[in-house]
Design a protein around this motif. Structure first.
Motif, mmCIF file in Angstrom:
data_model
loop_
_atom_site.group_PDB
_atom_site.id
_atom_site.type_symbol
_atom_site.label_atom_id
_atom_site.label_comp_id
_atom_site.label_asym_id
_atom_site.label_seq_id
_atom_site.Cartn_x
_atom_site.Cartn_y
_atom_site.Cartn_z
ATOM 1 N N ARG A 107 11.376 6.282 2.132
ATOM 2 C CA ARG A 107 11.595 6.549 1.077
ATOM 3 C C ARG A 107 12.729 7.543 1.401
ATOM 4 N N ASP A 155 0.968 -1.285 -0.286
ATOM 5 C CA ASP A 155 -0.083 0.142 0.170
ATOM 6 C C ASP A 155 0.907 1.352 0.273
ATOM 7 N N GLN A 156 0.183 2.358 -0.302
ATOM 8 C CA GLN A 156 0.578 3.897 -0.221
ATOM 9 C C GLN A 156 1.516 3.710 0.645
ATOM 10 N N ALA A 157 1.523 3.103 2.323
ATOM 11 C CA ALA A 157 2.235 3.346 3.498
ATOM 12 C C ALA A 157 3.467 2.937 3.769
ATOM 13 N N GLU A 158 2.955 1.105 2.857
ATOM 14 C CA GLU A 158 4.625 0.967 2.938
ATOM 15 C C GLU A 158 5.423 0.561 1.906
ATOM 16 N N ARG A 159 4.716 1.620 0.544
ATOM 17 C CA ARG A 159 5.906 1.985 -0.618
ATOM 18 C C ARG A 159 6.554 3.096 -0.213
ATOM 19 N N THR A 160 6.291 3.809 1.130
ATOM 20 C CA THR A 160 6.625 5.048 0.708
ATOM 21 C C THR A 160 7.621 5.757 2.346
ATOM 22 N N ARG A 161 7.741 4.590 3.313
ATOM 23 C CA ARG A 161 7.974 4.851 4.278
ATOM 24 C C ARG A 161 9.211 4.529 4.458
#
Length: 195
Positions: free
Chosen positions: A59, A51-57
């Motif tokens: 970054r 999800d969005q949070a997992e992908r950008t954690r």
């Protein structure tokens, strides 16, 4: 050593295949509507992998993407090495012959094997001969198997093979040495009924 590597290769391929089959089958089953087990990473068939949070954690961390790319590059290189090792020929297709004039020539590996088998098969007491070349084309080696008649002395057969067929093959190839592994086996005749 090669047989051990072959077993390790097969076991490793089997384990990787089973893990991929289990994961792929689980994803397919959940995607088709099967209930997700309690240990499953996601909630159901409409849940996304990342999800969005997992992908950008990670970054904002400077080390994250170089580490991910390096690990993936190492995995790709290991997979390519494994593929090349599995596909590599175990026997030379051609053998380089030193003709003595500085030029050299190439002869098919099978032709040298066939000549070795033919000459070894003519030895006294040899019922069947098999030969296989290994090594590199400029440094061949031989594996020879002889099936001997029951009354033949193995030492005599080995001496005859070494002095005859193996020496001729080494001289024909123009190499200083032809390392050879020779396996001798005697014919086993079944018991016969006497009336």
């Amino acid at each position: 050593m090669r047989s051990v590597l072959g077993v390790v290769n097969r076991v490793l391929l089997g384990v990787v295949g089973l893990v991929l089959l289990a994961l792929g089958g689980s994803v397919l089953a959940i995607g088709l509507g099967a209930p997700a087990p309690s240990w499953w990473l996601h909630d159901g068939r409409h849940d996304v992998l990342l999800d969005q949070a997992e992908r950008t954690r990670w970054r904002s961390e400077g080390w994250w993407w170089p580490v991910v790319i390096a690990v993936l590059a190492v995995l790709v290189l290991l997979a390519l090495w494994w593929l090349v090792a599995a596909l590599r020929r175990r026997r030379p297709a051609e053998v380089f012959l030193d003709t003595g004039d500085g030029e050299g020539a190439m002869v098919r590996g099978r032709a040298l094997e066939d000549a070795l088998v033919e000459e070894a098969g003519l030895l006294e007491g040899v019922q069947k001969a098999r030969a296989r070349l290994t090594g590199r084309r400029d440094a061949p080696a031989a594996r020879v198997r002889l099936l001997l008649e029951p009354d033949v002395d193995p030492g005599t057969a080995l001496d005859a093979l070494t002095a005859g067929a193996l020496t001729h093959a080494r001289e024909s190839a123009g190499v200083a040495a032809l390392p050879s592994e020779v396996r001798l086996r005697a014919v086993k005749h079944g018991a016969e009924r006497v009336s």
